[in-house]
Design an enzyme around this catalytic site. Sequence first.
Site, PDB file in Angstrom:
ATOM      1  N   ALA A 291       0.632  -1.399  -0.012  1.00  8.26           N
ATOM      2  CA  ALA A 291       0.096   0.113  -0.109  1.00  8.26           C
ATOM      3  C   ALA A 291       0.842   1.239   0.122  1.00  8.26           C
ATOM      4  O   ALA A 291       2.045   1.372  -0.058  1.00  8.26           O
ATOM      5  CB  ALA A 291      -0.685   0.165   1.440  1.00  8.26           C
ATOM      6  N   MET A 292       0.335   2.343   0.098  1.00 10.84           N
ATOM      7  CA  MET A 292       0.894   3.794  -0.410  1.00 10.84           C
ATOM      8  C   MET A 292       0.303   4.872   0.341  1.00 10.84           C
ATOM      9  O   MET A 292      -1.273   4.947   0.496  1.00 10.84           O
ATOM     10  CB  MET A 292       1.180   4.174  -1.379  1.00 10.84           C
ATOM     11  CG  MET A 292       2.283   5.423  -1.970  1.00 10.84           C
ATOM     12  SD  MET A 292       3.602   5.163  -0.994  1.00 10.84           S
ATOM     13  CE  MET A 292       3.814   6.958  -0.950  1.00 10.84           C
ATOM     14  N   GLU A 293       0.851   5.424   0.723  1.00  6.46           N
ATOM     15  CA  GLU A 293       0.483   5.989   2.123  1.00  6.46           C
ATOM     16  C   GLU A 293       0.205   7.972   1.244  1.00  6.46           C
ATOM     17  O   GLU A 293      -0.362   9.091   2.157  1.00  6.46           O
ATOM     18  CB  GLU A 293       1.069   6.828   3.472  1.00  6.46           C
ATOM     19  CG  GLU A 293       2.738   6.931   3.413  1.00  6.46           C
ATOM     20  CD  GLU A 293       3.439   6.214   3.420  1.00  6.46           C
ATOM     21  OE1 GLU A 293       4.653   6.394   3.370  1.00  6.46           O
ATOM     22  OE2 GLU A 293       3.170   4.972   2.316  1.00  6.46           O
ATOM     23  N   ASN A 294      -0.366   7.884   0.426  1.00  2.00           N
ATOM     24  CA  ASN A 294      -0.717   9.225  -0.385  1.00  2.00           C
ATOM     25  C   ASN A 294      -1.374   9.893   0.661  1.00  2.00           C
ATOM     26  O   ASN A 294      -2.620   9.445   0.904  1.00  2.00           O
ATOM     27  CB  ASN A 294      -1.283   8.740  -1.951  1.00  2.00           C
ATOM     28  CG  ASN A 294      -0.791   8.261  -2.577  1.00  2.00           C
ATOM     29  OD1 ASN A 294       0.780   8.581  -2.811  1.00  2.00           O
ATOM     30  ND2 ASN A 294      -1.048   6.969  -2.632  1.00  2.00           N
ATOM     31  N   HIS A 326      -1.384   0.074   9.186  1.00  2.00           N
ATOM     32  CA  HIS A 326      -0.257   1.362   9.098  1.00  2.00           C
ATOM     33  C   HIS A 326       0.136   2.151   7.893  1.00  2.00           C
ATOM     34  O   HIS A 326       0.206   3.441   8.439  1.00  2.00           O
ATOM     35  CB  HIS A 326       0.376   0.455   8.146  1.00  2.00           C
ATOM     36  CG  HIS A 326       2.424  -0.190   7.937  1.00  2.00           C
ATOM     37  ND1 HIS A 326       3.230   0.092   8.643  1.00  2.00           N
ATOM     38  CD2 HIS A 326       2.419   1.139   6.734  1.00  2.00           C
ATOM     39  CE1 HIS A 326       4.019   0.221   8.083  1.00  2.00           C
ATOM     40  NE2 HIS A 326       3.999   0.947   6.997  1.00  2.00           N
ATOM     41  N   GLU A 327      -1.083   2.878   7.107  1.00  2.00           N
ATOM     42  CA  GLU A 327      -1.040   3.440   5.932  1.00  2.00           C
ATOM     43  C   GLU A 327      -1.880   4.635   6.653  1.00  2.00           C
ATOM     44  O   GLU A 327      -1.461   5.608   7.092  1.00  2.00           O
ATOM     45  CB  GLU A 327      -1.949   3.246   5.237  1.00  2.00           C
ATOM     46  CG  GLU A 327      -1.162   2.194   4.199  1.00  2.00           C
ATOM     47  CD  GLU A 327       0.325   1.850   4.030  1.00  2.00           C
ATOM     48  OE1 GLU A 327       0.855   3.250   3.445  1.00  2.00           O
ATOM     49  OE2 GLU A 327       1.146   0.636   4.211  1.00  2.00           O
ATOM     50  N   HIS A 330       0.603   6.158   8.732  1.00  3.22           N
ATOM     51  CA  HIS A 330       1.083   7.732   8.552  1.00  3.22           C
ATOM     52  C   HIS A 330       0.866   8.522   8.307  1.00  3.22           C
ATOM     53  O   HIS A 330       1.623   9.745   7.337  1.00  3.22           O
ATOM     54  CB  HIS A 330       1.572   6.698   6.545  1.00  3.22           C
ATOM     55  CG  HIS A 330       2.786   6.301   6.720  1.00  3.22           C
ATOM     56  ND1 HIS A 330       4.038   6.166   6.835  1.00  3.22           N
ATOM     57  CD2 HIS A 330       2.402   5.039   5.942  1.00  3.22           C
ATOM     58  CE1 HIS A 330       4.794   5.031   7.004  1.00  3.22           C
ATOM     59  NE2 HIS A 330       4.409   4.459   6.167  1.00  3.22           N
TER      60      HIS A 330
END
Length: 861
Positions: A291-294, A326-327, A330
């Site tokens: 995943a990615m925390e944009n 987790h994301e 962030h």
Amino acid sequence: MVVWTEGPCGAVPCAHPSSWEHVIGNQSDYRFDRAVVPSHYQIVLEPDIGGASFVGSEVVDFVLTEVTDSIVLNSVELDIHEATIKGPGVESAATIVYDEDLERVSLTLSQTLEPGDYQLVATFSGILNDKLHGFYLSKYTDADGIERTMATSQLQATDARRAFPCWDQPDLKATFGVTLIVEDGHMAITNGPEIGRTALDGGKAEIRFGTTMKMSTYLVAFIVGELEASETVDVDGTPLRVIHVPGKASLAAFALEAGAFCLRYFADYYGIPYPGKKLDMLAIPDFSAGAMENLGAITYRETALLVDPNTATHAELDRVAEVVAHELAHMWFGDLVTMGWWEGVWLNEAFATFMENKAVEAFKPEWNRWLGFATSRQSALEIDALRTTRPIELAVASPEEADAMFDTLTYEKGGAVLRMLEQYLGEEVFRAGISAYLVKHSYANTVTSDLWDALEEVSGEPVAEMMDGWIYQGGYPRLNAAEAEDGTVELTQDHYRFLGGGEGRWMVPLRYRSSEGDGRMIVRETAVLDPGDDVLLNAGGDGFYSVRYDADLMAGIRSRLSSLTSHERSAVVWDTWSGVLAGDTSGSAFLELVAALDAEREPAIWAVALGGVAELDNVVSSDLRSDLQSFVRSVLGSLASELGWEVSVGDAALTRQLRGVVLRGMGALGDDDETKRIARDIVAAGGSDPRSRDGDVASAALHIAATSGTLADFDAFLEAYCDASTPQEAIRYLRAAATVPDDVAAARLLTMVVDGTIRRQDSYWLLATMLGQRQTGAATWERIKAQWDTVLAAMPKQNIRRMFDRVQNRSEPEVAKDIKAWIADHPLGAASTLIAQQMERLDVRVGLRSREATSLKVPGL
């Protein structure tokens, strides 16, 4: 390649970032000074999904701090058509010169600029690539069997420069306003909320989005395609949605529940409201990471967001909860407060790892999440016991080196060290320090010492002196405990390694317990305790270190095993297995400990214990393997009978998980005929067998069937993979196909990876699974070598190193020698440190094989 020297760090020898020398370039080659400081980007992008391209324009407000006639910024795989600098009395068109090696572009002006406020006005175009980075394409098949394509982005670590020209480094934060021009019927998502929409000619729409908070370029996101959104959940004023491809709405509810809980939990824990204006969580069919925390537009691999709680295994459901947590963590650690440069990425990722466990423990207390994290800690302990480990923080120069920082040491070791510190300082003291840190540095960038300063201020403890040794030097200590003649316990520490000790020393925050009470102390070189003869070191099991007791103390620990907490039992099992890998403890002694776990009911502990048994099973001779299988059946048989295959309505989540772990052990590791027969019946019956409706039972049955599967089974598994109703089910069947012990099947599956039949996002872990198979792994390695460049091209570049995650299973001496020689002749750039670690893990297992292959004594036989 990275070379470093060690120097003093307070009382602890450690490697400071400044002592690392990078062969491929210095930070100054890749990192901008602050001659140009951007403050706001206004970006317009128009993707042409069918044409795999996009056009764009931008206006960037910036402050110039020194006299210059040239502006330099980042750009790669972009054609900049025009660039003009505007300011008071200035409008200068630029001559555009690219530096492909440094991924920069120079805008040379016809006049000199004085310090002041300016704008960069530029138009550009680029490609929508298929490499899963930058602005890229993702494909999926709809319910009618038609292939659809969407555009999405992944800009961390240094790929914003592939989407728009920018100063692409974390400490040059700015605000962002985005406009997306898309086809009618396409949904468009970015970081801010939609604030306006205009219909355009040609069946297109111009969608304008609100301005973001001040943030780093790598957090910008663009997602465009035929998508659907869940209901919107109002989380204390923040609109929360899950967005997915059509037809998957039924899989969004659990992530929404977890997301809403975590948003409230973190806002309360940090004492700071969520910093965005909305939050969309997007499931992307092709995604290289988890995943990615944009900010406001978090992107996920589908398996990490979309799930059916009624059919998922406990591990699959837990995975969704922990990735969502987790994301969302962030949004504060990483987005609101960001590391100054990539050497400090642990400040983002380790904290998100730590906080995901805090949040999931609060969300589902019955899951015992911190015990589950123990297996992650142990993965980090294994890597950190290698000569080829690295410090959590080290200097980073190039984009490739930045990508290489996203590894087990950054995430799991970093998170484990923070947990150890929290438990030593006390949870509320630690929380107060974290909140103060975030408040002080909101919308800004930090270095590690900023964190230590905040924790020292609230705790009064020498946090920096103690923790620098854990952050700036690789490895960890072993505490050796020996009972003296006067009844005291003498402690010494050494630098623990599998293949010969090191020279490191640490200030160890020790917690201990005995019948005399609990205690804590910082252990330097030596210490003496007077706790009684029933002392337990690493009380609570959260320390990032190993413990070795003398024979008498260890005998006492084993006799009291059932009275220890689950976390402490897990630590004892891991320390014993770690000793087997190092050659300090025999495999037989480890099996004796496993036999003593007959009353154990924690699946996470059985996973560690059976993982060690499986490693022994991989290296012993065929005669001893039969004995080992008998041992597994004798240890697990009663528990397997007690749990059975039938799920009761009142079964707790961990009971279901335990059933799956035990049955899998009986069938795949114990080779139990009856277990294998039942497993094959369940798989053959598919959904018509009521037992298959439980995810843990279904997954265990599938794995057991696959371990003795045929080429016909392989075909059936691939068909089921294509027809799976959930992302998790698809991955189960694909993994089962890779497990079938048939060489023709393995060759066909490798061809499917190379020709793109298997998604790029799944290529690396599938290859790792195949390479680790007992029967077919060696032949798979030969096939990989024969088409090396083609195999590498089938994977996202940042994931190539992960192909070797299970290479330690290839511990046959001649195969291991060949693998190491091949890798030496075919280096993989900035991934070399991780690859070197995998090769050393292979060496450790070659040693294990040489010691245990013919000499393992199986208890009771």
